[in-house]
Scaffold this motif. Sequence first.
Motif, PDB file in Angstrom:
ATOM      1  N   MET A  47      -5.308 -60.799 -22.983  1.00  0.00           N
ATOM      2  CA  MET A  47      -5.031 -61.851 -23.953  1.00  0.00           C
ATOM      3  C   MET A  47      -5.890 -61.657 -25.192  1.00  0.00           C
ATOM      4  O   MET A  47      -7.089 -61.403 -25.095  1.00  0.00           O
ATOM      5  CB  MET A  47      -5.282 -63.236 -23.327  1.00  0.00           C
ATOM      6  N   PHE A  48      -5.259 -61.797 -26.356  1.00  0.00           N
ATOM      7  CA  PHE A  48      -5.940 -61.650 -27.634  1.00  0.00           C
ATOM      8  C   PHE A  48      -6.026 -63.040 -28.288  1.00  0.00           C
ATOM      9  O   PHE A  48      -4.998 -63.681 -28.538  1.00  0.00           O
ATOM     10  CB  PHE A  48      -5.184 -60.699 -28.563  1.00  0.00           C
ATOM     11  N   LEU A  49      -7.248 -63.466 -28.577  1.00  0.00           N
ATOM     12  CA  LEU A  49      -7.481 -64.779 -29.156  1.00  0.00           C
ATOM     13  C   LEU A  49      -8.221 -64.653 -30.477  1.00  0.00           C
ATOM     14  O   LEU A  49      -9.060 -63.760 -30.646  1.00  0.00           O
ATOM     15  CB  LEU A  49      -8.299 -65.662 -28.212  1.00  0.00           C
ATOM     16  N   ILE A  50      -7.933 -65.571 -31.394  1.00  0.00           N
ATOM     17  CA  ILE A  50      -8.709 -65.693 -32.620  1.00  0.00           C
ATOM     18  C   ILE A  50      -8.991 -67.180 -32.842  1.00  0.00           C
ATOM     19  O   ILE A  50      -8.263 -68.050 -32.344  1.00  0.00           O
ATOM     20  CB  ILE A  50      -7.978 -65.111 -33.846  1.00  0.00           C
ATOM     21  N   GLY A  51     -10.055 -67.473 -33.567  1.00  0.00           N
ATOM     22  CA  GLY A  51     -10.396 -68.867 -33.819  1.00  0.00           C
ATOM     23  C   GLY A  51     -11.450 -68.977 -34.900  1.00  0.00           C
ATOM     24  O   GLY A  51     -12.027 -67.966 -35.346  1.00  0.00           O
ATOM     25  N   ASN A  52     -11.703 -70.194 -35.315  1.00  0.00           N
ATOM     26  CA  ASN A  52     -12.704 -70.481 -36.337  1.00  0.00           C
ATOM     27  C   ASN A  52     -13.963 -71.044 -35.686  1.00  0.00           C
ATOM     28  O   ASN A  52     -13.895 -71.721 -34.653  1.00  0.00           O
ATOM     29  CB  ASN A  52     -12.164 -71.473 -37.360  1.00  0.00           C
ATOM     30  N   ILE A  53     -15.089 -70.773 -36.293  1.00  0.00           N
ATOM     31  CA  ILE A  53     -16.368 -71.266 -35.805  1.00  0.00           C
ATOM     32  C   ILE A  53     -16.736 -72.536 -36.558  1.00  0.00           C
ATOM     33  O   ILE A  53     -16.662 -72.583 -37.791  1.00  0.00           O
ATOM     34  CB  ILE A  53     -17.468 -70.204 -35.985  1.00  0.00           C
ATOM     35  N   GLN A  54     -17.110 -73.560 -35.815  1.00  0.00           N
ATOM     36  CA  GLN A  54     -17.564 -74.799 -36.433  1.00  0.00           C
ATOM     37  C   GLN A  54     -18.824 -74.537 -37.259  1.00  0.00           C
ATOM     38  O   GLN A  54     -19.659 -73.704 -36.909  1.00  0.00           O
ATOM     39  CB  GLN A  54     -17.843 -75.853 -35.352  1.00  0.00           C
ATOM     40  N   LEU A  85     -13.976 -58.193 -24.926  1.00  0.00           N
ATOM     41  CA  LEU A  85     -14.868 -58.069 -26.077  1.00  0.00           C
ATOM     42  C   LEU A  85     -14.778 -59.329 -26.919  1.00  0.00           C
ATOM     43  O   LEU A  85     -13.689 -59.796 -27.252  1.00  0.00           O
ATOM     44  CB  LEU A  85     -14.479 -56.849 -26.916  1.00  0.00           C
ATOM     45  N   LEU A  86     -15.935 -59.889 -27.253  1.00  0.00           N
ATOM     46  CA  LEU A  86     -16.024 -61.048 -28.128  1.00  0.00           C
ATOM     47  C   LEU A  86     -16.732 -60.628 -29.406  1.00  0.00           C
ATOM     48  O   LEU A  86     -17.919 -60.283 -29.383  1.00  0.00           O
ATOM     49  CB  LEU A  86     -16.787 -62.187 -27.445  1.00  0.00           C
ATOM     50  N   LEU A  87     -16.011 -60.639 -30.504  1.00  0.00           N
ATOM     51  CA  LEU A  87     -16.577 -60.336 -31.816  1.00  0.00           C
ATOM     52  C   LEU A  87     -16.792 -61.645 -32.562  1.00  0.00           C
ATOM     53  O   LEU A  87     -15.842 -62.399 -32.790  1.00  0.00           O
ATOM     54  CB  LEU A  87     -15.656 -59.413 -32.611  1.00  0.00           C
ATOM     55  N   HIS A  95     -11.431 -62.495 -29.808  1.00  0.00           N
ATOM     56  CA  HIS A  95     -11.766 -62.434 -28.395  1.00  0.00           C
ATOM     57  C   HIS A  95     -10.640 -61.746 -27.644  1.00  0.00           C
ATOM     58  O   HIS A  95      -9.483 -62.165 -27.718  1.00  0.00           O
ATOM     59  CB  HIS A  95     -11.975 -63.841 -27.840  1.00  0.00           C
ATOM     60  N   ILE A  96     -10.980 -60.674 -26.920  1.00  0.00           N
ATOM     61  CA  ILE A  96     -10.039 -59.987 -26.034  1.00  0.00           C
ATOM     62  C   ILE A  96     -10.501 -60.211 -24.610  1.00  0.00           C
ATOM     63  O   ILE A  96     -11.659 -59.945 -24.280  1.00  0.00           O
ATOM     64  CB  ILE A  96      -9.959 -58.479 -26.338  1.00  0.00           C
ATOM     65  N   LEU A  97      -9.596 -60.699 -23.755  1.00  0.00           N
ATOM     66  CA  LEU A  97      -9.927 -61.018 -22.371  1.00  0.00           C
ATOM     67  C   LEU A  97      -8.970 -60.291 -21.431  1.00  0.00           C
ATOM     68  O   LEU A  97      -7.761 -60.237 -21.694  1.00  0.00           O
ATOM     69  CB  LEU A  97      -9.831 -62.533 -22.123  1.00  0.00           C
TER      70      LEU A  97
END
Length: 252
Positions: A47-54, A85-87, A95-97
Amino acid sequence: MDHRAPKTGKKPPLESTLLPQVPRSNYLHTQEEKQRLQLKKFLMNRMFLIGNIQAHTEKKDIADYYENVFQLISKHHLGETVTGLLLIYPTSILHILESSSGTLFRILLDYLDHKKGESEFLIQGLKIIVMSHNIPSRLFMQWHVSVINVPVMYLDDVTQSQSIEEVVTEFLTQIHKLGLHLFKSVKVGAKGPGDNLHQIAPELLIPEQIIKCLGKAEEFLDPETFIKMYNNPIHITLDSEVVWPAPTRFYV
């Protein structure tokens, strides 16, 4: 007198030789199949995830959050380790899980629980770019975390001239190249590239503007919508349900 039928020398009918043979197994085949199932207890997914940091979030808090989630889930999903891998970029994450579908869904559900319970959770706007099912092997041997201390570059932003399909293609291509690089260079049991990944392989890193572009695209689902689609049953209306019973008209 001998009443036995004379030998004619004819061969048996062709149909008897073409009859399907019933497959026969033995104890060795049974043991080999049992061992194969034990070695592969679940199907691997990526699973490939992307998101914003608070804002004002410590990078260490993000890594600690996911490590705690992995430990909690491992108690219910024994043997289903998480690799990937979490960049952590200045304002976003990639984030790749890799794990079983049950483990990945539990990770998404934990995120949704925090998002509903905390108005300012450390990760916002999480989106699923790709969910690959039944992958043949892992791309990452461990779960690595790397903080990318590179400022956002707005010059020559390729996302302004490319379609979303081209951006996703470049995104996935670069990630697989980066994964292969780590697979060959990082030994099993090592801590990984650490926070020097932007110096070790800068040409393989995904620019943060690409992550921002994908986060704004409406083509990708957030975890809540993804989970709802997964849990909802698929209703298929057959043709027979529409035309049967056939309409009839009675005449007096």
